[in-house]
Design a protein around this motif. Sequence first.
Motif, PDB file in Angstrom:
ATOM      1  N   ARG A  27      32.193  68.018  32.126  1.00 55.80           N
ATOM      2  CA  ARG A  27      32.026  69.172  31.222  1.00 55.80           C
ATOM      3  C   ARG A  27      33.373  69.837  30.934  1.00 55.80           C
ATOM      4  NH1 ARG A  27      26.916  69.954  33.681  1.00 55.80           N
ATOM      5  NH2 ARG A  27      27.833  71.029  35.453  1.00 55.80           N
ATOM      6  N   GLN A  75      35.048  70.058  27.315  1.00 56.28           N
ATOM      7  CA  GLN A  75      35.372  71.369  26.770  1.00 56.28           C
ATOM      8  C   GLN A  75      36.804  71.410  26.239  1.00 56.28           C
ATOM      9  OE1 GLN A  75      36.310  74.549  29.616  1.00 56.28           O
ATOM     10  NE2 GLN A  75      34.634  75.729  28.707  1.00 56.28           N
ATOM     11  N   SER A 109      37.038  73.402  43.502  1.00 61.27           N
ATOM     12  CA  SER A 109      38.203  74.154  43.058  1.00 61.27           C
ATOM     13  C   SER A 109      39.346  73.210  42.691  1.00 61.27           C
ATOM     14  CB  SER A 109      38.630  75.106  44.183  1.00 61.27           C
ATOM     15  OG  SER A 109      39.788  75.787  43.822  1.00 61.27           O
ATOM     16  N   TYR A 137      38.463  70.997  39.582  1.00 56.07           N
ATOM     17  CA  TYR A 137      38.529  71.727  38.317  1.00 56.07           C
ATOM     18  C   TYR A 137      39.980  71.918  37.889  1.00 56.07           C
ATOM     19  CZ  TYR A 137      36.483  74.808  34.776  1.00 56.07           C
ATOM     20  OH  TYR A 137      36.057  75.372  33.589  1.00 56.07           O
ATOM     21  N   ASP A 186      40.347  81.103  29.834  1.00 54.75           N
ATOM     22  CA  ASP A 186      39.043  81.001  30.488  1.00 54.75           C
ATOM     23  C   ASP A 186      38.552  82.337  31.025  1.00 54.75           C
ATOM     24  OD1 ASP A 186      39.206  78.316  29.937  1.00 54.75           O
ATOM     25  OD2 ASP A 186      39.927  77.756  31.927  1.00 54.75           O
ATOM     26  N   GLY A 187      39.429  83.309  31.119  1.00 53.15           N
ATOM     27  CA  GLY A 187      38.996  84.653  31.487  1.00 53.15           C
ATOM     28  C   GLY A 187      38.905  84.923  32.972  1.00 53.15           C
ATOM     29  N   LEU A 188      39.532  84.121  33.784  1.00 53.31           N
ATOM     30  CA  LEU A 188      39.525  84.394  35.212  1.00 53.31           C
ATOM     31  C   LEU A 188      40.451  85.577  35.519  1.00 53.31           C
ATOM     32  CD1 LEU A 188      38.440  81.400  35.141  1.00 53.31           C
ATOM     33  CD2 LEU A 188      39.460  81.158  37.423  1.00 53.31           C
ATOM     34  N   GLN A 205      40.724  85.523  40.929  1.00 53.72           N
ATOM     35  CA  GLN A 205      39.996  84.258  40.760  1.00 53.72           C
ATOM     36  C   GLN A 205      40.962  83.095  40.513  1.00 53.72           C
ATOM     37  OE1 GLN A 205      37.462  85.637  37.569  1.00 53.72           O
ATOM     38  NE2 GLN A 205      35.690  85.872  38.913  1.00 53.72           N
ATOM     39  N   GLU A 265      42.436  82.205  43.870  1.00 55.22           N
ATOM     40  CA  GLU A 265      41.489  81.477  44.708  1.00 55.22           C
ATOM     41  C   GLU A 265      41.286  80.060  44.188  1.00 55.22           C
ATOM     42  OE1 GLU A 265      37.928  79.882  46.282  1.00 55.22           O
ATOM     43  OE2 GLU A 265      38.030  80.542  44.199  1.00 55.22           O
ATOM     44  N   GLN A 266      41.279  79.932  42.868  1.00 56.14           N
ATOM     45  CA  GLN A 266      41.049  78.639  42.236  1.00 56.14           C
ATOM     46  C   GLN A 266      42.216  77.685  42.469  1.00 56.14           C
ATOM     47  OE1 GLN A 266      38.345  77.590  40.535  1.00 56.14           O
ATOM     48  NE2 GLN A 266      39.282  75.604  40.087  1.00 56.14           N
TER      49      GLN A 266
END
Lengths: 161, 272
Positions: A20, A24, A57, A60, A126-128, A132, A135-136
């Motif tokens: 996905r 995207q 994590s 991605y 992406d708006g993190l 975030q 952490e990602q």
Amino acid sequence: MDGALDVEGLSQRYGPMVLRRCRQLLRDEDEAMDACQDVFVRLLERRDRLDARYPSSLLYTIATNVCLNRIRARGRRPAAPGDELLHRIAMTRSPAALSEARLTLDRLFGRHPESTRVMALLHYRDGLTLEQVAEQTGLSVSGVRKRLRGLRHTLLEMQGR
Amino acid sequence: MSRDTEARVPDVILERYRLGELPADEAARVEHRLRTDEALRRRLDELEVSDREIRRCYPPEWLAEQVRERRRASVPGAPRPAPAWTRHWPLPAALAAAAVVLLVLAPRTFGPPLTGTAVSPAAPGSPDRIKGLEPSLTLYRRTARGSETLADGATVRAGDQIRVGYRAAGRAYGVILSVDGRGAVSIHLAAEDAKAAPLRSGETVLLDRAFELDDAPLWERFYLVVAEEPFALAPVVEAARRVALERQPAPLPALPSQFQQYVITLVKEARP
């Protein structure tokens, strides 16, 4: 099994999420699946970095990086609206970047490590939140903040010239 | 503006929530939002549907094998991996849907399979033909190790996964369709407005989707029809329909002279 990793189990659990993400960003089914396979290959290569708690994590983040590289490699502007930022981030190191906006970003991102592109995409597109993103990507919040602050300062400096 | 738009939960956060791989405090925030945010619940449901679709089209065991194969190929000295398209083929359900069936004729009894004819232009005297640079149609079948090219007259069976490619060789517009032994006409390449699609130049261009052969008997015949100018789909489909009805051999009859056509016939293996 490949080394210590259960590739089939990883494909079962994380394959849809990875595909996905690739769909995207790439907007092309064949290329997305191709990239998806690359992501898992890179995971095998980096299995020492795999966080046993949160493989999603790392996967991605790898998927984001793989797709940015592919977008940059194909070089053409995405047809879909709303992809301008993605495209510019992906193309930040392209020597063919001619527009002022792209040149600005080239110079801007050229001063920062490669992973900054991924962080920029996660945060600006992406708006993190900074937390975030940290952490990602496995960095500290202060580290992410410093990099993004550095980007802002660089941008301001460049705009002032 | 919806609440979800105002403070959208990023996709990656939702993905990781579903996987149970968010830190506890982050997961609690998502759960809190889910109690009141219908749009977010809908996104969660959509991910469930997407998961099923992806696992159906790309089974995990197949994906794992592709990854292992690519990993092996990345070892220095190993043979290069096959091109991307040969490594992945969407599975039957999704693939069958990719071919838009325009017309299904009434089943009828057909004679024995036609002998396959070599890919052949229908207008050999066309003045713009350049020797060695002809448009062509190529069919590939998925195999356990990748894919194989199917020659005209090749034997196939129900369940085989087929991918279609073409080479435009300078022709501007084209249509690819197939007719099976039941008389069903399927369009594989056309523009959305019922006209021929602009053809892409370069080496063999693969269509985006593969598809699975069904259990239609006798044969599956593929046509590439090209022209220098845009043309409507209807006359070509009508010609294909006539071929199916009248059990005529390839090529398609009664096409105007400006068309060139290329045909490959696959012979269906007789069922026991």
